[in-house]
Scaffold this motif. Structure first.
Motif, PDB file in Angstrom:
ATOM      1  N   CYS A   1      13.867   1.070   5.291  1.00 49.71           N
ATOM      2  CA  CYS A   1      14.501  -0.250   5.288  1.00 49.71           C
ATOM      3  C   CYS A   1      15.541  -0.448   4.195  1.00 49.71           C
ATOM      4  O   CYS A   1      16.499  -1.185   4.396  1.00 49.71           O
ATOM      5  CB  CYS A   1      13.421  -1.326   5.191  1.00 49.71           C
ATOM      6  SG  CYS A   1      12.542  -1.535   6.767  1.00 49.71           S
TER       7      CYS A   1
ATOM      8  N   CYS B   1      10.865   0.672   1.558  1.00 52.43           N
ATOM      9  CA  CYS B   1      10.602  -0.712   1.951  1.00 52.43           C
ATOM     10  C   CYS B   1      11.509  -1.646   1.153  1.00 52.43           C
ATOM     11  O   CYS B   1      11.698  -1.441  -0.044  1.00 52.43           O
ATOM     12  CB  CYS B   1       9.142  -1.048   1.653  1.00 52.43           C
ATOM     13  SG  CYS B   1       8.730  -2.774   1.895  1.00 52.43           S
ATOM     14  N   ALA B   2      12.032  -2.669   1.811  1.00 55.48           N
ATOM     15  CA  ALA B   2      12.980  -3.576   1.158  1.00 55.48           C
ATOM     16  C   ALA B   2      12.428  -4.994   1.058  1.00 55.48           C
ATOM     17  O   ALA B   2      13.154  -5.919   0.714  1.00 55.48           O
ATOM     18  CB  ALA B   2      14.279  -3.590   1.962  1.00 55.48           C
TER      19      ALA B   2
ATOM     20  N   CYS C   1       5.191  -0.975   5.033  1.00 56.05           N
ATOM     21  CA  CYS C   1       4.172  -1.384   6.010  1.00 56.05           C
ATOM     22  C   CYS C   1       3.761  -0.239   6.940  1.00 56.05           C
ATOM     23  O   CYS C   1       4.294   0.866   6.883  1.00 56.05           O
ATOM     24  CB  CYS C   1       4.699  -2.562   6.817  1.00 56.05           C
ATOM     25  SG  CYS C   1       6.133  -2.145   7.817  1.00 56.05           S
TER      26      CYS C   1
HETATM   27 FE1  F3S Z   1       8.005  -2.694   6.621  1.00 58.07          FE
HETATM   28 FE2  F3S Z   1       9.025  -3.034   4.219  1.00 58.07          FE
HETATM   29 FE3  F3S Z   1      10.583  -2.505   6.219  1.00 58.07          FE
HETATM   30  S1  F3S Z   1       7.384  -4.186   5.099  1.00 58.07           S
HETATM   31  S2  F3S Z   1       9.582  -3.342   8.010  1.00 58.07           S
HETATM   32  S3  F3S Z   1       8.994  -1.174   5.386  1.00 58.07           S
HETATM   33  S4  F3S Z   1      11.029  -3.923   4.612  1.00 58.07           S
END
Ligand code: F3S
Ligand code: SAH
Ligand code: SF4
Length: 479
Positions: free
Chosen positions: A122, A88-89, A52
């Motif tokens: 993440c 990203c997780a 994100c």
């Molecule tokens: Fe964003 Fe993905 Fe982390 S949507 S908050 S990068 S789990």
């Protein structure tokens, strides 16, 4: 597998991450330790960002930190001395892609044995990921999480000088760190974090575990940052938070909400203010009234609905009903009649029946969404929903996604069509990737607009007369 054999390292725990301890968060000012000055001289970095806008903003901070220690950027991974994957997780397929990427970049070490590979963001906040990296990806040199990215320089120093893998993942958030140097990706539009973390605990979502407790930055720091951006010629800021409408709820000594912040920023001489992400439960009437003042507040809201069924919304722990959501849409349209509303939707949540899904389709029609990010539910280990019985066959989920996307795409086209023949203001991002004679940018309603023009207009706001609307973009000419 036990963590004992890795005793030198610092591992996360999702269970720990769930706990919410302190009410208030301290703020500290970042200072680059002297011993890090120059460690990146004559060296290059390459950052790959997934996920994100929060991660995009974090990557700008890491770039700033790296450049403060002497590193320079490179677009080419085979020229890099350090490659950082900011991960990203949120869904399993996002993670699989990143593991694939880790496997691929292993080969770069053959040509450059001194290359450092770092994994952050993440994914490392999940203990299972860190164990997997330890066992299967020994070529990864540095692993750190979301709570300590400002210490990147130290970790690089340790990796160079101790020649050991450096794993430093904290389960819990620490202080809010102000003053981290940033190398912003664009000269005309900027991300501005207004808060970190999330306390919503939607039952499917890993973010409250990977990002920790909700922590709002002091409004003075946010206002000062936006003023500085305005003075240096930025045209647009996007305020970032997982649930911006909860801004300020963690303040113990002052009462200052998201609506107050928006109102204060509305007075600053910067052409455009956007924000992501709004949460339907916390979006209040006062925020809508401030949005209605318009000026620099853009007529677009991304308001994730997730499902149109009350039964599923309850199981998702979203804390609103479809009726309440539709009332919000009405209130938004009443105050800001031309507002563009976009959303996020999950299909195939455990227990989603044909009727529940039909209610989601009905919600898309009623709400008049002009765009949506749509996902098939992905179980995330450690979240409550991962334990819910999920007996819907994969092909049914896929078919629901297809059906939903068809409807969503009609919404995109309808939303674009309303601008045919009209003149819109476009903040120019630059030449279009596909055609160097075309410029591309976003309108106030956040519509992608392509039009012929000179590269020198990059970063300017120009009037564009829309000739034709397509599903994914508008085409026009400069007025
Ligand atoms: Fe964003 Fe993905 Fe982390 S949507 S908050 S990068 S789990
Ligand atoms: N804080 C934001 C968005 C965070 S994640 C919000 O609440 O709107 C972005 C989107 O990913 C979510 O809105 C949701 O639609 C989707 N998402 C999150 N977890 C998911 C999961 N486990 N499976 C599928 N989609 C998910
Ligand atoms: Fe996840 Fe819900 Fe928080 Fe958004 S509001 S980040 S979906 S828990």
């Amino acid at each position: 597998m036990t963590r004992d054999k890795y005793e030198k390292h610092l591992f996360p725990s999702l269970k720990e991450a769930r706990r919410r301890m302190q009410k208030e968060t301290k703020q500290i000012r970042y200072q680059l330790p002297d011993y890090l000055l120059g460690i990146g001289n004559n060296k290059k970095y390459h950052i790959k960002t997934y996920g994100c806008q929060g991660n995009l903003a974090d990557s700008e901070k890491m770039a700033g930190l790296l450049e403060a220690t002497g590193f320079r950027p490179t677009e080419f991974e085979n020229e890099a001395d350090i490659i950082i994957l900011n991960t990203c997780a949120v869904r399993e397929n996002a993670e699989n892609r990143i593991f694939g990427e880790l496997g691929r970049i292993k080969n770069l070490k053959k040509h450059n044995p001194d290359l450092l590979i770092a994994l952050c963001g993440c994914m490392p906040q999940e203990e299972s990921v860190v164990f997997k990296v330890m066992e299967k990806y020994p070529h990864v040199d540095i692993v750190f999480g979301t709570h300590n990215l400002h210490r990147l320089g130290e970790y690089i120093h340790d990796a160079y000088f101790s020649k050991e893998k450096v794993v430093r993942v904290y389960s819990k958030e620490g202080e809010i760190v102000e003053g981290v140097p940033m190398k912003r990706a664009f000269p005309q539009k900027a991300w501005v974090n207004i808060m970190y973390g999330c306390d919503e605990f939607c039952s499917y979502c890993i973010v409250p575990y990977t990002r920790g407790k909700e922590r709002s930055r002091h409004y003075r720091d946010i206002i000062a940052e936006v003023e500085e951006l305005a003075e240096s010629g930025y045209k647009e800021v996007t305020l970032l938070g997982q649930n911006v409408n909860a801004y300020g709820k963690d303040f113990t000594d002052i009462r200052y909400t998201f609506a107050d912040l928006l109102l204060d920023l509305n007075r600053i001489d910067i052409p455009r203010i956007r924000f992501v992400t709004a949460h339907p439960r916390d979006l209040d009437q006062r925020t809508i009234e401030v949005m209605a003042l318009r000026g620099n507040i853009m007529p677009h809201i991304h308001l994730p609905v997730q499902s149109g069924s009350n039964k599923i919304l309850k199981k998702m722990n979203r804390k609103y009903t479809r009726e309440a959501y539709l009332e919000l849409i009405d209130a938004l349209r009443e105050h800001i009649p031309d507002i563009a509303i976009t959303t996020d939707i999950i299909v195939g949540f455990p227990g989603e029946s044909d009727e529940d899904f039909a209610e989601t389709l009905d919600m898309v029609k009623r709400a008049g969404f002009e765009g949506a990010f749509t996902f098939i539910y992905s179980p995330r280990s450690g979240t409550p929903a991962s334990k819910y019985k999920d007996d819907l066959p994969a092909d049914v989920k896929k078919q629901r996604l297809q059906e939903l996307n068809k409807l969503v795409n009609e919404g995109y086209l309808n939303g674009n069509k309303r601008f045919e023949g009209k003149t819109v203001k476009v903040l120019v991002d630059g030449p279009s990737g596909k055609n160097a004679n075309m410029l591309t940018g976003y309108s106030e309603h956040n519509k992608l607009v392509n039009f012929p023009g000179e590269k020198s207009l990059t970063g300017e706001i120009v009037d564009v007369k829309i000739e034709k609307a397509y599903t994914w973009h508008l085409r026009g000419i400069i007025e």
